[in-house]
Design a protein around this motif. Structure first.
Motif, mmCIF file in Angstrom:
data_model
loop_
_atom_site.group_PDB
_atom_site.id
_atom_site.type_symbol
_atom_site.label_atom_id
_atom_site.label_comp_id
_atom_site.label_asym_id
_atom_site.label_seq_id
_atom_site.Cartn_x
_atom_site.Cartn_y
_atom_site.Cartn_z
ATOM 1 N N UNK A 1 0.867 -1.179 -0.154
ATOM 2 C CA UNK A 1 -0.041 -0.022 -0.107
ATOM 3 C C UNK A 1 1.080 1.185 0.099
ATOM 4 N N UNK A 2 0.442 2.454 -0.559
ATOM 5 C CA UNK A 2 1.090 3.550 -0.312
ATOM 6 C C UNK A 2 1.644 4.022 1.135
ATOM 7 N N UNK A 3 0.772 3.648 1.993
ATOM 8 C CA UNK A 3 1.069 3.753 3.505
ATOM 9 C C UNK A 3 2.450 2.934 3.866
ATOM 10 N N UNK A 4 2.381 1.623 3.435
ATOM 11 C CA UNK A 4 3.583 0.830 3.808
ATOM 12 C C UNK A 4 4.754 1.301 2.928
ATOM 13 N N UNK A 5 4.637 1.762 1.770
ATOM 14 C CA UNK A 5 5.749 2.338 0.946
ATOM 15 C C UNK A 5 6.218 3.522 1.801
ATOM 16 N N UNK B 1 5.843 -4.900 -9.254
ATOM 17 C CA UNK B 1 6.433 -3.662 -8.886
ATOM 18 C C UNK B 1 5.114 -2.686 -8.328
ATOM 19 N N UNK B 2 5.560 -1.860 -7.506
ATOM 20 C CA UNK B 2 4.263 -0.964 -7.431
ATOM 21 C C UNK B 2 4.031 -0.206 -8.712
ATOM 22 N N UNK B 3 2.616 0.178 -8.686
ATOM 23 C CA UNK B 3 1.983 0.846 -10.058
ATOM 24 C C UNK B 3 2.228 2.201 -10.083
#
Length: 159
Positions: free
Chosen positions: A75-79, A120-122
């Motif tokens: 998730x963006x938060x995890x990133x 990989x992340x979008x």
């Protein structure tokens, strides 16, 4: 027989059935370019095969460290929490070189370099070299590809 061809120059992966191209996916190979030397951060060239298919049945966005799922889903938060991670997501196709002295054995061994095709992340761009040596794909594309390949599937990585 199904095979894969990765073009480093064109930043694309083609799924081939004999001479027929079935589908083409955008990818991101190494920002350091093409090369086989251990520690180079480059994408290895030449003939390879899929050594292992890892992650079948796990959710899209599954986070892997050391080829093992961490239990996290990206998730963006995890990133934001782990900004230094090189995200390996969704599935892993672990590659093994077939050319002794070029991409197999010694200091040029693709498998020992842990070179994968992985998600990989979008937010990461495709079509431009940005990886640390692996071949990155969009998670949805990787899920579609994963269902078509198996250990032993040949892969040609060309400049």
């Amino acid at each position: 027989m199904l095979s894969l061809t990765v073009s480093i120059r064109q930043q694309r992966l083609s799924v081939m059935q004999g001479d027929e191209c079935l589908v083409v996916y955008p990818v991101s190979t190494a920002s350091a370019g093409a090369g086989e030397q251990n520690g180079s951060g480059c994408t290895p060239r030449g003939r390879h095969y899929v050594r292992a298919c890892i992650g079948g049945g796990l959710p899209s966005g599954t986070v892997f460290v050391g080829r093992r799922p961490t239990g996290e889903v990206y998730t963006p938060a995890l990133a934001a929490e782990y900004p230094q991670r090189d995200w390996i997501l969704t599935r892993i196709l672990w590659l093994c070189g077939l050319e002794t002295g070029r991409n197999r054995g010694g200091s040029v061994d693709t498998q020992r370099r842990y070179i994968y095709i992985h998600g990989t992340p979008d937010t990461e761009p495709m079509g431009v070299p940005r990886s640390h040596g692996c071949i990155r794909m969009r998670n949805a594309d990787l899920l579609a590809l994963f269902d078509q390949v198996q250990p032993g599937t040949p892969i040609l990585i060309e400049e």
